[in-house]
Design an enzyme around this catalytic site. Sequence first.
Site, PDB file in Angstrom:
ATOM      1  N   ARG A  33      10.769  -3.124  11.566  1.00  9.78           N
ATOM      2  CA  ARG A  33      10.000  -2.239  12.330  1.00  9.78           C
ATOM      3  C   ARG A  33       9.356  -3.213  13.424  1.00  9.78           C
ATOM      4  O   ARG A  33       9.040  -4.288  13.409  1.00  9.78           O
ATOM      5  CB  ARG A  33       8.663  -2.005  11.210  1.00  9.78           C
ATOM      6  CG  ARG A  33       8.362  -0.672  11.069  1.00  9.78           C
ATOM      7  CD  ARG A  33       7.221  -0.350  10.190  1.00  9.78           C
ATOM      8  NE  ARG A  33       5.962  -0.857  10.434  1.00  9.78           N
ATOM      9  CZ  ARG A  33       4.742  -0.737   9.822  1.00  9.78           C
ATOM     10  NH1 ARG A  33       4.928   0.014   8.485  1.00  9.78           N
ATOM     11  NH2 ARG A  33       3.767  -1.106   9.848  1.00  9.78           N
ATOM     12  N   ARG A  39      -1.420  -8.931  13.303  1.00  7.51           N
ATOM     13  CA  ARG A  39      -2.109  -8.043  12.166  1.00  7.51           C
ATOM     14  C   ARG A  39      -2.916  -8.387  11.249  1.00  7.51           C
ATOM     15  O   ARG A  39      -4.026  -7.984  10.823  1.00  7.51           O
ATOM     16  CB  ARG A  39      -0.790  -7.114  11.696  1.00  7.51           C
ATOM     17  CG  ARG A  39      -0.182  -6.060  12.855  1.00  7.51           C
ATOM     18  CD  ARG A  39       1.116  -5.676  12.564  1.00  7.51           C
ATOM     19  NE  ARG A  39       0.949  -5.125  11.117  1.00  7.51           N
ATOM     20  CZ  ARG A  39       2.350  -4.872  10.550  1.00  7.51           C
ATOM     21  NH1 ARG A  39       3.357  -5.703  10.908  1.00  7.51           N
ATOM     22  NH2 ARG A  39       2.405  -4.169   9.409  1.00  7.51           N
ATOM     23  N   LYS A  46       0.753  -1.158  -0.026  1.00  6.28           N
ATOM     24  CA  LYS A  46       0.020   0.074  -0.059  1.00  6.28           C
ATOM     25  C   LYS A  46       0.930   1.426   0.040  1.00  6.28           C
ATOM     26  O   LYS A  46       0.543   2.247  -0.674  1.00  6.28           O
ATOM     27  CB  LYS A  46      -0.958   0.217   1.196  1.00  6.28           C
ATOM     28  CG  LYS A  46      -2.027  -0.991   1.234  1.00  6.28           C
ATOM     29  CD  LYS A  46      -3.162  -0.563   2.465  1.00  6.28           C
ATOM     30  CE  LYS A  46      -2.422  -0.595   3.807  1.00  6.28           C
ATOM     31  NZ  LYS A  46      -1.943  -1.884   4.365  1.00  6.28           N
ATOM     32  N   ARG A  56      10.933  -7.476   5.666  1.00  5.88           N
ATOM     33  CA  ARG A  56      10.931  -6.060   4.938  1.00  5.88           C
ATOM     34  C   ARG A  56      11.857  -5.175   6.355  1.00  5.88           C
ATOM     35  O   ARG A  56      11.819  -5.786   7.495  1.00  5.88           O
ATOM     36  CB  ARG A  56       9.393  -5.446   5.384  1.00  5.88           C
ATOM     37  CG  ARG A  56       9.203  -4.121   5.379  1.00  5.88           C
ATOM     38  CD  ARG A  56       8.017  -3.514   5.043  1.00  5.88           C
ATOM     39  NE  ARG A  56       6.896  -3.595   6.461  1.00  5.88           N
ATOM     40  CZ  ARG A  56       5.896  -3.041   6.092  1.00  5.88           C
ATOM     41  NH1 ARG A  56       5.304  -2.715   5.043  1.00  5.88           N
ATOM     42  NH2 ARG A  56       5.136  -3.199   7.396  1.00  5.88           N
ATOM     43  N   ARG A  78     -10.209   1.457   8.298  1.00  5.72           N
ATOM     44  CA  ARG A  78      -9.854   0.156   8.800  1.00  5.72           C
ATOM     45  C   ARG A  78     -11.048  -0.673   9.503  1.00  5.72           C
ATOM     46  O   ARG A  78     -10.831  -1.680   9.851  1.00  5.72           O
ATOM     47  CB  ARG A  78      -8.514   0.144   9.653  1.00  5.72           C
ATOM     48  CG  ARG A  78      -7.149  -0.289   9.017  1.00  5.72           C
ATOM     49  CD  ARG A  78      -6.142   0.055   9.786  1.00  5.72           C
ATOM     50  NE  ARG A  78      -5.032  -0.846   9.580  1.00  5.72           N
ATOM     51  CZ  ARG A  78      -3.982  -0.323   9.083  1.00  5.72           C
ATOM     52  NH1 ARG A  78      -3.798   0.642   8.400  1.00  5.72           N
ATOM     53  NH2 ARG A  78      -2.838  -1.061   9.102  1.00  5.72           N
TER      54      ARG A  78
HETATM   55  P1  ADP Z   1       0.504  -2.063   7.625  1.00  5.71           P
HETATM   56  O1  ADP Z   1      -0.525  -1.752   6.708  1.00  5.71           O
HETATM   57  O2  ADP Z   1       1.492  -2.418   7.207  1.00  5.71           O
HETATM   58  O3  ADP Z   1      -0.392  -2.957   8.777  1.00  5.71           O
HETATM   59  P2  ADP Z   1       0.319   0.588   8.761  1.00  5.71           P
HETATM   60  O4  ADP Z   1       1.613   1.663   8.626  1.00  5.71           O
HETATM   61  O5  ADP Z   1      -0.877   1.082   7.714  1.00  5.71           O
HETATM   62  O6  ADP Z   1       0.809  -0.817   8.438  1.00  5.71           O
HETATM   63  O7  ADP Z   1      -0.261   0.752  10.263  1.00  5.71           O
HETATM   64  C1  ADP Z   1       0.521   0.456  11.398  1.00  5.71           C
HETATM   65  C2  ADP Z   1      -0.222   0.426  12.774  1.00  5.71           C
HETATM   66  O8  ADP Z   1      -0.756   1.711  12.847  1.00  5.71           O
HETATM   67  C3  ADP Z   1      -1.411  -0.350  12.597  1.00  5.71           C
HETATM   68  O9  ADP Z   1      -1.168  -1.609  13.116  1.00  5.71           O
HETATM   69  C4  ADP Z   1      -2.286   0.092  13.815  1.00  5.71           C
HETATM   70  O10 ADP Z   1      -1.984   0.033  15.041  1.00  5.71           O
HETATM   71  C5  ADP Z   1      -2.284   1.836  13.281  1.00  5.71           C
HETATM   72  N1  ADP Z   1      -3.015   2.307  12.373  1.00  5.71           N
HETATM   73  C6  ADP Z   1      -2.912   2.558  11.233  1.00  5.71           C
HETATM   74  N2  ADP Z   1      -4.127   2.954  10.686  1.00  5.71           N
HETATM   75  C7  ADP Z   1      -5.112   2.666  11.439  1.00  5.71           C
HETATM   76  C8  ADP Z   1      -6.457   2.985  11.422  1.00  5.71           C
HETATM   77  N3  ADP Z   1      -7.043   3.410  10.426  1.00  5.71           N
HETATM   78  N4  ADP Z   1      -7.159   2.818  12.533  1.00  5.71           N
HETATM   79  C9  ADP Z   1      -6.383   2.200  13.707  1.00  5.71           C
HETATM   80  N5  ADP Z   1      -5.273   2.073  13.751  1.00  5.71           N
HETATM   81  C10 ADP Z   1      -4.505   2.230  12.770  1.00  5.71           C
END
Ligand code: ADP
Length: 201
Positions: A138, A149, A13, A127, A88
Amino acid sequence: MRIVLLGPPGAGKGTQAQVIAGRFGIPAISTGDIFRANVSGQTELGQQAKTYMDAGDLVPDEITVAMVKDRLAEPDAKVGFLLDGFPRTIAQAEQLRDSLSDLGHRIDCVLELVVDEDELVRRLSGRRVVVDGKPVQRDDDRPDTVRHRLEVYREQTAPVAGFYEEAGLLSRIDAIGEVEEVTERAMDACGASQPGQSTAS
Ligand code: ADP
């Protein structure tokens, strides 16, 4: 153009968000990036989000939605935006729809990047992100957190694709292949294929 980019962790993404947003001339807004910036800046928002993020859980909707509303109120988002990692949950999707409709706006195009789970686990465990010039894993890319996740994605975020499918906005994109190929599939799906750049070969 207002675009939502959905897809499980590891689907690519972040990469696609940058390229697609660049092609449309709109900002790519990643809730994960905003949270991470707040965690490293040790802001109050960062402190609230960190425990959830480290566990691979979602940050509560209330906190996330307020943050996104603030971000969308900034001047660069007037021409449109691409949301990466938001919404999400169904509740987030409903609140986004309602706050856009208060402004007379709506989401134009929703892309779901599709990658099978074996490939996701492979990509995420390998990654590395660059911090202070060095490649590091990370915190939330450790194998047990990755599995959690993916579970959270299946349970809470996959239904968001159904929400947009019912609204007739969803395109599922095969996200396996070269970055450029995936971008072209996405551009086509948002009705922006460029003449002379045929994806057929
Ligand atoms: P990935 O898509 O690789 O899981 P992101 O960078 O999008 O990574 O998100 C990392 C973390 O940030 C998520 O696991 C969550 O804890 C938090 N997060 C990101 N976007 C949201 C969202 N829309 N709602 C709730 N938590 C979020």
